[in-house]
Design a protein around this motif. Structure first.
Motif, PDB file in Angstrom:
ATOM      1  N   SER A  42     -10.686  -5.412   2.958  1.00 15.37           N
ATOM      2  CA  SER A  42     -10.034  -5.606   4.846  1.00 15.37           C
ATOM      3  C   SER A  42      -9.542  -6.515   4.997  1.00 15.37           C
ATOM      4  O   SER A  42      -8.840  -7.647   4.102  1.00 15.37           O
ATOM      5  CB  SER A  42     -11.855  -5.477   4.532  1.00 15.37           C
TER       6      SER A  42
ATOM      7  N   ALA B 191      -2.072   3.400   8.382  1.00 13.71           N
ATOM      8  CA  ALA B 191      -2.548   4.263   9.329  1.00 13.71           C
ATOM      9  C   ALA B 191      -2.094   4.274  10.550  1.00 13.71           C
ATOM     10  O   ALA B 191      -0.990   5.044  11.177  1.00 13.71           O
ATOM     11  CB  ALA B 191      -3.396   5.345   9.599  1.00 13.71           C
TER      12      ALA B 191
ATOM     13  N   ASP C 241      -1.900  -2.907  13.991  1.00 14.05           N
ATOM     14  CA  ASP C 241      -3.784  -3.177  14.460  1.00 14.05           C
ATOM     15  C   ASP C 241      -4.295  -4.459  13.154  1.00 14.05           C
ATOM     16  O   ASP C 241      -6.088  -4.358  13.909  1.00 14.05           O
ATOM     17  CB  ASP C 241      -4.322  -1.893  13.330  1.00 14.05           C
TER      18      ASP C 241
ATOM     19  N   THR D  38      -6.135   0.368   4.471  1.00 15.74           N
ATOM     20  CA  THR D  38      -5.655   2.208   5.166  1.00 15.74           C
ATOM     21  C   THR D  38      -5.587   2.199   6.374  1.00 15.74           C
ATOM     22  O   THR D  38      -4.884   2.322   7.099  1.00 15.74           O
ATOM     23  CB  THR D  38      -6.634   2.517   4.117  1.00 15.74           C
ATOM     24  N   ASP D  39      -6.348   1.383   7.323  1.00 13.69           N
ATOM     25  CA  ASP D  39      -6.396   1.404   8.490  1.00 13.69           C
ATOM     26  C   ASP D  39      -4.840   0.710   9.613  1.00 13.69           C
ATOM     27  O   ASP D  39      -4.508   1.704  10.058  1.00 13.69           O
ATOM     28  CB  ASP D  39      -7.462   1.036   9.515  1.00 13.69           C
TER      29      ASP D  39
ATOM     30  N   PRO E 252      -9.975  -1.521   6.941  1.00 17.13           N
ATOM     31  CA  PRO E 252      -9.173  -1.818   5.823  1.00 17.13           C
ATOM     32  C   PRO E 252      -7.744  -1.463   5.806  1.00 17.13           C
ATOM     33  O   PRO E 252      -7.374  -1.360   7.232  1.00 17.13           O
ATOM     34  CB  PRO E 252      -9.916  -0.450   4.990  1.00 17.13           C
TER      35      PRO E 252
ATOM     36  N   ALA F 211       0.969  -1.304   0.150  1.00 18.11           N
ATOM     37  CA  ALA F 211       0.393  -0.005   0.074  1.00 18.11           C
ATOM     38  C   ALA F 211       0.931   1.145   0.105  1.00 18.11           C
ATOM     39  O   ALA F 211       0.198   2.323  -0.484  1.00 18.11           O
ATOM     40  CB  ALA F 211      -1.401  -0.734   1.216  1.00 18.11           C
TER      41      ALA F 211
ATOM     42  N   ARG G   9      -6.189  -2.936  -6.431  1.00 15.78           N
ATOM     43  CA  ARG G   9      -7.118  -2.340  -5.587  1.00 15.78           C
ATOM     44  C   ARG G   9      -6.767  -1.857  -4.765  1.00 15.78           C
ATOM     45  O   ARG G   9      -5.822  -1.612  -3.687  1.00 15.78           O
ATOM     46  CB  ARG G   9      -8.968  -3.012  -5.692  1.00 15.78           C
ATOM     47  N   PRO G  10      -7.270  -0.360  -4.257  1.00 16.63           N
ATOM     48  CA  PRO G  10      -7.223   0.536  -3.498  1.00 16.63           C
ATOM     49  C   PRO G  10      -6.964  -0.376  -2.217  1.00 16.63           C
ATOM     50  O   PRO G  10      -7.898  -0.980  -1.754  1.00 16.63           O
ATOM     51  CB  PRO G  10      -8.335   1.750  -3.353  1.00 16.63           C
ATOM     52  N   SER G  11      -6.298   0.984  -1.483  1.00 14.85           N
ATOM     53  CA  SER G  11      -6.602  -0.353   0.190  1.00 14.85           C
ATOM     54  C   SER G  11      -7.436  -0.252   0.898  1.00 14.85           C
ATOM     55  O   SER G  11      -7.038  -0.779   1.837  1.00 14.85           O
ATOM     56  CB  SER G  11      -4.626   0.274   0.942  1.00 14.85           C
ATOM     57  N   GLU G  12      -7.481   0.626   0.806  1.00 10.20           N
ATOM     58  CA  GLU G  12      -8.685   0.939   1.301  1.00 10.20           C
ATOM     59  C   GLU G  12     -10.714   0.433   0.921  1.00 10.20           C
ATOM     60  O   GLU G  12     -11.504   0.124   1.841  1.00 10.20           O
ATOM     61  CB  GLU G  12      -9.822   2.473   1.923  1.00 10.20           C
ATOM     62  N   ASP G  13      -9.933  -0.762   0.093  1.00  9.55           N
ATOM     63  CA  ASP G  13     -10.986  -1.352  -0.218  1.00  9.55           C
ATOM     64  C   ASP G  13     -10.653  -2.948  -0.071  1.00  9.55           C
ATOM     65  O   ASP G  13     -11.348  -3.747  -0.912  1.00  9.55           O
ATOM     66  CB  ASP G  13     -11.619  -1.461  -1.785  1.00  9.55           C
TER      67      ASP G  13
END
Lengths: 165, 165
Positions: free
Chosen positions: A75, A139, B113, A135-136, A133, A18, A69-73
Motif C-alpha cells: 500500500s 490500474a 492515484d 495495484t490500484d 494498493p 509491478a 510481494r504482490p503489488s496488491e499487498d
C-alpha cells in the motif's frame, strides 16, 4: 510538515516494478532513467523499500530490483512508512506536566486532547494511504494511458529488464 | 514526516491564554515558564501565531500575549498551519511525465492515484484537527484537573498576567 519526495519516487518505482513479468528485475540505473530521477538518491529510497520487505535487490549483471510481494499487498502507507519511518509525526512531550502548575500523574489518565486529536488525525492519514494498493495505482495509470504509450512501456521494459539465468 | 514540537507548545500556549480574563495578557517569559519551554524558541512559535491572527502581542511592561479571537474559533489545524505552514506535505513533482515513457498532457487529465491518495489523506488529517477548537482542549484539561490545581493556575495567572492600564 513535509513528506520527502523520496516517497513519490518510491511509489512510482513500485508501480513500474509491478509491470515486470515474473522473474524479471530492473537495474537501478534503468529504473532511475525511467522515472527521470537521480540514481544515487533513488537508490536510497530503494534500500528503504528493500529493508521493509517491499522490494528485493539482486546484485550482479542479471540483477536489479523487483517487488518482493504482490503489488496488491503493497500500500501507499507501506511505502511511506518504509521511506519516512512510521514514528508518529506529532510527538507529545507532555508539556502539561511542566512548569509551576504542571499536572500530576493522577491528572493525566490518558493523552491530553491535543495529543489525542493528533493521534486520530494521523490514524486517519495512515488508513487512507493503507487503503490504496500499488495495484490500484497501476490500474489508474493504465486507464489513462494511450495504447501507444502502453506499448512503449512494454518495449522499454523488455529492453531494460534483466532476467535470472 | 514530522510535526515540529513548536506545534505542541503553541497549542498549549493557546490553551493557557484562553484562561486569561478579558483585557489581560501574559508576558513571554511567564508563558515560557508556565509551559516549561525555552522562551526564545517559544517566541518563534508565538510570532507565527501572531502572523496568523491567532494571538496578538503587545509590547511594553503591561504587554504580552493574548488570544486575538475567541478560543472556540481557534482549531488545532489553525495552530498547526500557523506554525508549520499549510503547504501540502506531499508535493507531487509529476514523475509520471518524466523519462523515456513519460505521459503526455492528454494522459494526465487529473492527479495520478498516488497524488490523489495523499491529497485525500491530508484533507482528512486537516479536517480532524480543524474539528478540535482550543475551547475543547481547555475543557478536557479542566475535566481532569483537581480543584487544587485549578486554583493554583488561577493564582498563578493572577500573579503573572499583565493588564492594560
Amino acid at each position: 510538515m513535509k513528506i520527502g519526495k523520496g516517497v513519490e519516487w518510491a511509489a512510482h518505482a513500485c508501480a513500474i516494478l509491478a509491470l515486470l513479468p515474473p522473474g524479471a528485475a530492473l537495474p537501478r540505473d534503468a529504473l532511475a532513467a525511467f522515472l527521470g530521477v537521480p540514481a544515487p538518491y533513488l537508490a536510497k529510497q530503494m534500500q528503504a523499500l528493500s529493508r521493509a520487505g517491499i522490494v528485493s535487490a539482486q546484485p550482479g549483471v542479471a540483477g536489479g530490483y523487483r517487488l518482493f510481494r504482490p503489488s496488491e499487498d503493497i500500500s501507499l502507507w507501506d511505502i511511506t512508512a518504509a521511506v519516512e519511518g512510521d514514528a508518529p509525526s506529532f510527538r507529545c512531550t507532555e508539556v502539561r506536566r511542566n512548569g509551576p502548575c504542571g499536572a500530576s500523574s493522577a491528572e493525566c489518565p490518558g493523552p491530553c486532547d491535543i495529543a489525542a486529536a493528533f493521534r486520530r488525525a494521523e490514524a486517519g492519514f495512515r488508513e487512507t494511504l493503507a487503503a490504496v494498493p500499488i495495484t490500484d495505482v497501476v490500474a489508474g495509470a493504465t486507464r489513462v494511458a494511450t495504447d501507444a504509450r502502453k506499448q512503449r512501456i512494454k518495449d522499454w521494459l523488455h529492453e531494460n529488464a534483466t532476467r535470472r539465468a
